[in-house]
Design a protein around this motif. Structure first.
Motif, short mmCIF file in Angstrom:
data_model
loop_
_atom_site.label_atom_id
_atom_site.label_comp_id
_atom_site.label_asym_id
_atom_site.label_seq_id
_atom_site.Cartn_x
_atom_site.Cartn_y
_atom_site.Cartn_z
N LEU A 72 0.84 -1.19 0.00
CA LEU A 72 0.00 0.00 0.00
C LEU A 72 0.88 1.24 0.00
CD1 LEU A 72 -2.57 -1.05 2.77
CD2 LEU A 72 -2.65 -1.55 0.31
N ILE A 73 0.62 2.15 -0.94
CA ILE A 73 1.44 3.36 -1.07
C ILE A 73 0.55 4.59 -1.09
CG2 ILE A 73 3.10 4.59 -2.53
CD1 ILE A 73 3.85 1.83 -3.70
N ALA A 74 0.88 5.55 -0.23
CA ALA A 74 0.19 6.83 -0.21
C ALA A 74 0.95 7.74 0.75
CB ALA A 74 -1.27 6.70 0.23
N VAL B 297 3.38 -1.46 4.05
CA VAL B 297 2.97 -0.06 3.94
C VAL B 297 4.18 0.80 3.59
CG1 VAL B 297 2.22 1.94 5.27
CG2 VAL B 297 0.99 -0.21 5.48
N VAL B 298 4.02 1.64 2.58
CA VAL B 298 5.07 2.60 2.20
C VAL B 298 4.43 3.99 2.19
CG1 VAL B 298 6.76 3.30 0.49
CG2 VAL B 298 6.22 0.87 0.77
N GLY B 299 4.75 4.78 3.21
CA GLY B 299 4.29 6.16 3.22
C GLY B 299 5.21 7.00 2.36
N GLY C 131 10.18 10.25 -2.51
CA GLY C 131 9.04 9.35 -2.39
C GLY C 131 9.11 8.21 -3.39
N LEU C 132 9.48 8.52 -4.62
CA LEU C 132 9.64 7.49 -5.63
C LEU C 132 10.76 6.53 -5.25
CD1 LEU C 132 9.31 9.69 -8.85
CD2 LEU C 132 7.54 8.34 -7.73
N LEU C 133 11.86 7.07 -4.71
CA LEU C 133 12.98 6.23 -4.29
C LEU C 133 12.56 5.30 -3.16
CD1 LEU C 133 15.98 5.51 -4.52
CD2 LEU C 133 16.46 7.37 -2.90
#
Length: 270
Positions: A40-42, A65-67, A75-77
């Protein structure tokens, strides 16, 4: 929706951007129900953690989870690094937002952020996960969220519509480029959707499809079509406009958007 097919062809992991709410969250739930583990990414990590906990309890799948703010390079990295160890079979580019109103009144910082999220972050994900899918030499898929506003210019939502035209064109091209590698690419082009999109874009939508309906129709079409138009309302809107010249379609969409943004217009003096 054939859950066994999803698990076999696109498992064991799916990466979903914009999954804290709306369409992205609906994708996460339906893929977890098909027994795919999900990333999950946001931006809102705390919200993602709650979504993740609910998915683990209800579907007994692994959830990561990736905040991350996808409008930023860091953020992309973060997404790249925190998914590198996973066997990802499906990338769902659901993150995105819209704006509305006359272009000459636009906040350029916001419009720039939208370009980064809707276009560059999506392209970045396609390149990164497309290469990973090709290297693993197994079937996989990419889902890119387009929109019916991307079929023509859309006055009063011009930049947002342009980002979706980009997504549609990219998906159609990638589908052909990646087919020899066994990678399915699908553009999903819904019309109005009941989600947080309208509030952020400052629009009023009277009729719309649900995020769940969009996700269900999209997953059912993955690997079978180039573009899917989820929902009866979206189909009616799309097919009624497509036979018309693009210039006429743009005029019609301008009137539609005028209705959705009427509340933004200064009230006439009484």
């Amino acid at each position: 929706m054939n859950t066994a097919r999803l698990q076999k062809r696109y498992g064991p992991w799916a990466v979903i951007t914009g999954s804290s709410d709306g369409i992205g969250k609906a994708f996460a739930k339906q893929l977890a129900a098909a027994k795919l583990n999900v990333v999950l990414i946001a931006r809102r990590a705390a919200v993602l953690e709650q979504v993740a906990e609910d998915l683990r309890k209800e579907y007994s799948v692994d959830v990561r989870v990736v905040g991350a703010d996808l409008s930023k390079a860091e953020g992309l990295l973060a997404v790249d690094e925190q998914t590198r160890d996973l066997d990802v079979g499906l990338f769902v580019a659901s993150a995105g937002f819209g704006t509305s109103g006359p272009v000459l009144q636009a906040d350029l910082d916001v419009e720039h952020e939208m370009l980064e999220v809707n276009c560059f972050a999506l392209l970045h994900g396609c390149v990164v996960f497309g290469n990973r899918l090709r290297q693993r030499r197994a079937p996989g898929g990419l889902i890119l969220m387009s929109s019916l506003v991307g079929w023509q210019g859309t006055p009063l939502s011009a930049n947002y519509a342009a980002t979706k035209a980009y997504v549609q064109s990219l998906a159609e091209s990638l589908r052909i480029e990646l087919k020899p590698a066994g990678i399915d690419v699908l553009a999903s082009a819904p019309g109005p959707v009941h989600s947080g999109f309208a509030a952020r874009a400052d629009m009023v939508m009277s009729a719309a499809v649900t995020p769940e309906a969009v996700a269900k129709a999209t997953l059912a079409a993955l690997g079978r079509r180039a573009t899917v138009i989820p929902g009866a309302l979206s189909k009616v809107l799309t097919w009624s406009l497509l036979p018309l010249p693009r210039a006429i379609r743009a005029q019609i969409m301008g009137k539609v958007m005028g209705g959705m943004t009427k509340h933004q217009q200064p009230q006439a003096a009484k």
